[in-house]
Design an enzyme around this catalytic site. Sequence first.
Site, PDB file in Angstrom:
ATOM      1  N   GLY A   1      20.535  36.871-102.862  1.00  0.00           N
ATOM      2  CA  GLY A   1      21.043  37.100-101.514  1.00  0.00           C
ATOM      3  C   GLY A   1      20.946  35.826-100.694  1.00  0.00           C
ATOM      4  O   GLY A   1      20.117  34.957-100.980  1.00  0.00           O
TER       5      GLY A   1
ATOM      6  N   GLN B   1      20.594  30.525 -93.426  1.00  0.00           N
ATOM      7  CA  GLN B   1      20.003  29.694 -94.476  1.00  0.00           C
ATOM      8  C   GLN B   1      20.863  28.488 -94.835  1.00  0.00           C
ATOM      9  O   GLN B   1      20.404  27.604 -95.559  1.00  0.00           O
ATOM     10  CB  GLN B   1      19.737  30.536 -95.734  1.00  0.00           C
TER      11      GLN B   1
ATOM     12  N   CYS C   1      12.001  33.808-101.323  1.00  0.00           N
ATOM     13  CA  CYS C   1      13.135  33.472-100.462  1.00  0.00           C
ATOM     14  C   CYS C   1      13.541  32.038-100.754  1.00  0.00           C
ATOM     15  O   CYS C   1      12.681  31.167-100.903  1.00  0.00           O
ATOM     16  CB  CYS C   1      12.715  33.612 -99.005  1.00  0.00           C
ATOM     17  N   LEU C   2      14.844  31.782-100.822  1.00  0.00           N
ATOM     18  CA  LEU C   2      15.325  30.422-101.101  1.00  0.00           C
ATOM     19  C   LEU C   2      14.922  29.442-100.006  1.00  0.00           C
ATOM     20  O   LEU C   2      14.895  28.239-100.228  1.00  0.00           O
ATOM     21  CB  LEU C   2      16.850  30.425-101.267  1.00  0.00           C
TER      22      LEU C   2
ATOM     23  N   HIS D   1      15.793  42.288 -96.477  1.00  0.00           N
ATOM     24  CA  HIS D   1      15.381  40.880 -96.429  1.00  0.00           C
ATOM     25  C   HIS D   1      16.461  40.030 -95.730  1.00  0.00           C
ATOM     26  O   HIS D   1      16.159  39.222 -94.855  1.00  0.00           O
ATOM     27  CB  HIS D   1      15.133  40.396 -97.865  1.00  0.00           C
ATOM     28  N   GLU D   2      17.719  40.250 -96.111  1.00  0.00           N
ATOM     29  CA  GLU D   2      18.817  39.443 -95.547  1.00  0.00           C
ATOM     30  C   GLU D   2      19.072  39.791 -94.081  1.00  0.00           C
ATOM     31  O   GLU D   2      19.336  38.900 -93.268  1.00  0.00           O
ATOM     32  CB  GLU D   2      20.099  39.604 -96.380  1.00  0.00           C
TER      33      GLU D   2
ATOM     34  N   HIS E   1      16.766  37.987 -91.912  1.00  0.00           N
ATOM     35  CA  HIS E   1      17.184  36.597 -91.659  1.00  0.00           C
ATOM     36  C   HIS E   1      18.075  36.516 -90.419  1.00  0.00           C
ATOM     37  O   HIS E   1      17.946  35.596 -89.610  1.00  0.00           O
ATOM     38  CB  HIS E   1      17.982  36.029 -92.838  1.00  0.00           C
TER      39      HIS E   1
HETATM   40 ZN   LIG Z   1      15.414  34.868 -97.677  1.00  0.00          ZN
END
Ligand SMILES: [Zn+2]
Length: 177
Positions: free
Chosen positions: A46, A51, A93-94, A135-136, A139
């Site tokens: 995701g 991000q 998380c990236l 999670h997204e 963000h």
């Molecule tokens: Zn994330």
Amino acid sequence: MPIREIIKYPNPVLRQKAAPVTEFNEELKKLVSDMAETMYAAPGVGLAANQIGLAIQVVVIDISPKEEKNKLIPLINPEILEGEGAEVEEEGCLSVVDYAATVKRFAHIRVRACNLDGAQVEFEADGWFARVIQHEVDHLHGKLFIDHLSSLKKTLYKKKRRKQLLEEQAALDDKQD
Ligand SMILES: [Zn+2]
């Protein structure tokens, strides 16, 4: 179509509240396509627009197995309408480098979002899919999974990250000497 740079914690754009998308045009399609490419290359399941440095309400998700990464789900202006049950699973998380921790999330959610053409859709999600959506959507609210942790765990992560950034800076300085 270019892969975008993934913004890492503690960059402030990750803390911005994303603005809703109002125009469903070619530019949006191109953004989603870049985001998908960036997510697959990472690799991740995701990615939210914050991000890649854009505080707008765009998310891409693909939780299909690695061999068949082709079930891209773009969610525009997503909202979690209801949630029930609770599940605790490990998340990463990236944008949060080299760290994973268990986070409690709703087991079952009801979601409203727009598709790429601007049509509103409502659907339900469970388990891992529900987790990734939560999670997204976090963000887009400027929230990261580490915000769900105990303050002790969060402090430990911040320390680790600070050390890592200092080391990166030192390595960079060495190169320039
Ligand atoms: Zn994330």
